[in-house]
Design an enzyme around this catalytic site. Sequence first.
Site: not given
Lengths: 552, 552
Positions: B78, B142, B173, B199-202
């Site tokens: 994402g 993905r 992952d 990286k990840t906005i989560d």
Amino acid sequence: MTISALQKARAQYQPKLPKSLKGAVKLVEGTATESVADQEDIKDLFPNTYGMPIITFEEGTDAEKFSAVNVGVILSGGQAPGGHNVISGIFDGIKKLNADSKLYGFLGGPGGLVDHDYIEITAEYLEAYRNTGGFDIIGSGRTKLEEEAQFDKGLEILKKLDIKALVVIGGDDSNTNACVLAEYYAAKKAGVQVIGCPKTIDGDLKNEMIETSFGFDTAVKVYAELIGNIQRDANSAKKYWHFIKLMGRSASHIGLEAALQTQPNITLISEEVAEKKQTLDEIVEYMASIVIKRAENGDNFGVALIPEGLIEFIPEMKILIGELNDLLAEGTKTAEIFQGVKRSYRREWVAEKISAESAAVFRSLPSGIANQLTLDRDPHGNVQVSLIETEKLLGEMVKAKLAELAEKGEFKGKFGTQYHFFGYEGRCAAPSNFDADYCYSLGTTASVLIGEGKTGYMSSVRNTTSPAEDWIAGGVPITQMMNMERRHGHMKPVIQKALVELDGAPYKYLLANRDKWATETSYLYPGPIQYWGPSEVCDLTTVTLKLEQEAK
Amino acid sequence: MTISALQKARAQYQPKLPKSLKGAVKLVEGTATESVADQEDIKDLFPNTYGMPIITFEEGTDAEKFSAVNVGVILSGGQAPGGHNVISGIFDGIKKLNADSKLYGFLGGPGGLVDHDYIEITAEYLEAYRNTGGFDIIGSGRTKLEEEAQFDKGLEILKKLDIKALVVIGGDDSNTNACVLAEYYAAKKAGVQVIGCPKTIDGDLKNEMIETSFGFDTAVKVYAELIGNIQRDANSAKKYWHFIKLMGRSASHIGLEAALQTQPNITLISEEVAEKKQTLDEIVEYMASIVIKRAENGDNFGVALIPEGLIEFIPEMKILIGELNDLLAEGTKTAEIFQGVKRSYRREWVAEKISAESAAVFRSLPSGIANQLTLDRDPHGNVQVSLIETEKLLGEMVKAKLAELAEKGEFKGKFGTQYHFFGYEGRCAAPSNFDADYCYSLGTTASVLIGEGKTGYMSSVRNTTSPAEDWIAGGVPITQMMNMERRHGHMKPVIQKALVELDGAPYKYLLANRDKWATETSYLYPGPIQYWGPSEVCDLTTVTLKLEQEAK
């Protein structure tokens, strides 16, 4: 009160004023005005406030002496960014006239005047609200000031507080009512002036003398920020079509301006749909055709902007809704209407009771939407158009159309959807520099009109695509913007609502570019509103205004 | 290409670097590392990349000579704001090593490596992407790099392009897979280093050495802007409860940080729900209790934040979903499952086939949600949890609960709702100054690790609540973050996912204030991200990081 870092820094912002409002102000009166239409009727209805001249402010030389004046202010209707700055402008303006002047705020909208619900807005109280969004300083409300009983009740508290002038901050209807109130108090020699200020994010209160309503600039910029971000996401992930519905009631100004700022693939304009008498099927057909063209280029993604009021501008939908309103009559509960009708048969039951044309449209709707049309009705039995999820309606119908075409081998792409509705996200944003300046100027203008004893005027600040320094401030008689329109079966004097003009420069610019934007990916990413930084980033107003000014 | 005024001005921004990365860099190696758990297993699986030291960069004195190096880069999963700046950092970094170095981007995510789909990223091509949001520079995807066949296929093109190092920009992952790839190429002596970037906005990829994943700062700030605006609207109109669902997959970091920035009335945290083993009814009960308390104060409005992953953290819902997945088995079409079952009886038909406890929960759900649980299943027959409109589920259940209480005279207020889901609005926003700087530093760090011949490392930039000048850059062995977890029935080495810690400072701060925020209206309005202006407005990162750093 804890406040954010931005709030803290932004509180220090000193809104810019036109040079005519900075020191002593000289009033220049133009010739007598006429209403835009129905002159005789309007003149009869407004004998005391009709025909007054346009007023323009210029830099004055000697400061006049003013007596202290008590002023009341009302926020009417939906929120729009900058309302607090209008109030700051009025406050600073009347204090400049005379340091003993006082400002009272009526709470919760026009109802506060009728119910005698108010506070005094002091310098200290006001401090926390300068340059902030929202209407929470005194709240807003949707009570309509239309009855003489309300006017008289209001006059009691105005007299008690020795208020000599009332400023009504509102949209077209609220300003119409402000003018009726001005006329009533003038006829009664009540000694209360009434001044209006043009507010609405919808952008539909505008004319030759009111270039834009406040809040439109900020709200659309927030929506454009989000649309731009979503476009970037669509173009990165390359797997969704985003169908975005935008607030804005009947008019499509918000959708049009947002499109000019972001260049999406599809932009529907309600006024165009009405003009071309498009059917729902034609709109779906148009949208599907763009999905297909993009898919042929390998682009199974896109962004479509849909104005909130679209449904009512589609002639066949308007007829269908009218027939449904008649069928599912006022006050009758759904349960009673459908008594003895099997749930699975209800839709057909309805279809059989309306005209053949409407039945055909009704049968073509996705079931969720058909339910919204028959079940979710307001207390008067009317369909609640604002609750119809137009973005999903169109998305589902486009999907169905594409599935048909795929079966025939005429569509080989993919079509995944995401839906959004933006409205509440922008109505209370902290005002952009433009709206902060514009609102402060509108409020200051109101204070000057008050000082000069004017009534039935609306604050007007023009030349707004130039630097604030060069804006032209003054007053315009509200009667000048009026015509007679049928409302609830009666002819009423109202301010003409400004829909998107199909021969206007902004729409023509869209039209000249829309096909290119449809197939090419020409997205613009306007980003979030900036309060500091280069002037071309943080001070400019809308593309709509720019194009309109250039076309003059 | 037409670009917006902000894009134009923002293109000039020169991201800030830690002082250790500005000139010559000296590497300081710590002692050997161990994985966070399951040391023996991880060591066996990663014989070539296990136990390497933490690397810290310091200011060097003499500039080493480096040979030109060809590098490949992949964006995985994402979108997150700042990806383009990681790539800019890598590009400028390898050019600084040697002006003849080249950067290749694999298109559309990890699949681009396997399918040999790539472009060369030149200085000219890169120019338009500096400091912009999105992953559109090379696209993302993905595809999971997990099979040796993929690794070998990738190696072909790496060899052909003479690529000596591959940078994988991704979440937990993707970084796990990057490490497996590093190990595979090292074992094979393939001569290709692999470096990861977090990286990840989560926000769920973080640990002692990775203070935050990039994009979290910007994305949450966009959501907080919108939440703040909606809060101001709620507090102005005083007639709606806004139920806002926030993206963020399993972890509630986004919801927690958004709450710390805005101080809403209700903040649900999935990890807390799981820990307390709360039932759906208990959550509804809790929300209704706050609506009631506020109504007693005359406040028939509020804002509730709901994390995207909530449903799966409610133990009884998790069980229900599991049972539904078993019942509505893989590959079976809905139509076949329900063959001969009347539409109106379907729900009861399902309820009779699952456990009594799950049936009770299932029967308590609003019908729309029950349908989503049984009808909208993915190709494997599983319920698509991400499609469940949790905000509407809770809103409707709270409404039903309040209606019950109103009948008993225990609730006298009003309860109108508006629903929102924010996710796509923030994933591709132009990076905040923090993310622009942080990402550029992560990319530059990757280039230094490449120059030094390292593999199996993740770029690490710490001390991020201090000015960028003082950030600590270096590399951390990916194996150090790993443990063994069961995935699809097999034990696998994976990077530990960081959920919200209930003994962590950010959650404890929420807990200490949540009850007060519930009844008092303590809204903060963070406003839009600012790129210029006072440093405390435009340079600071999240409250989460601030509280975590202070607690150290």
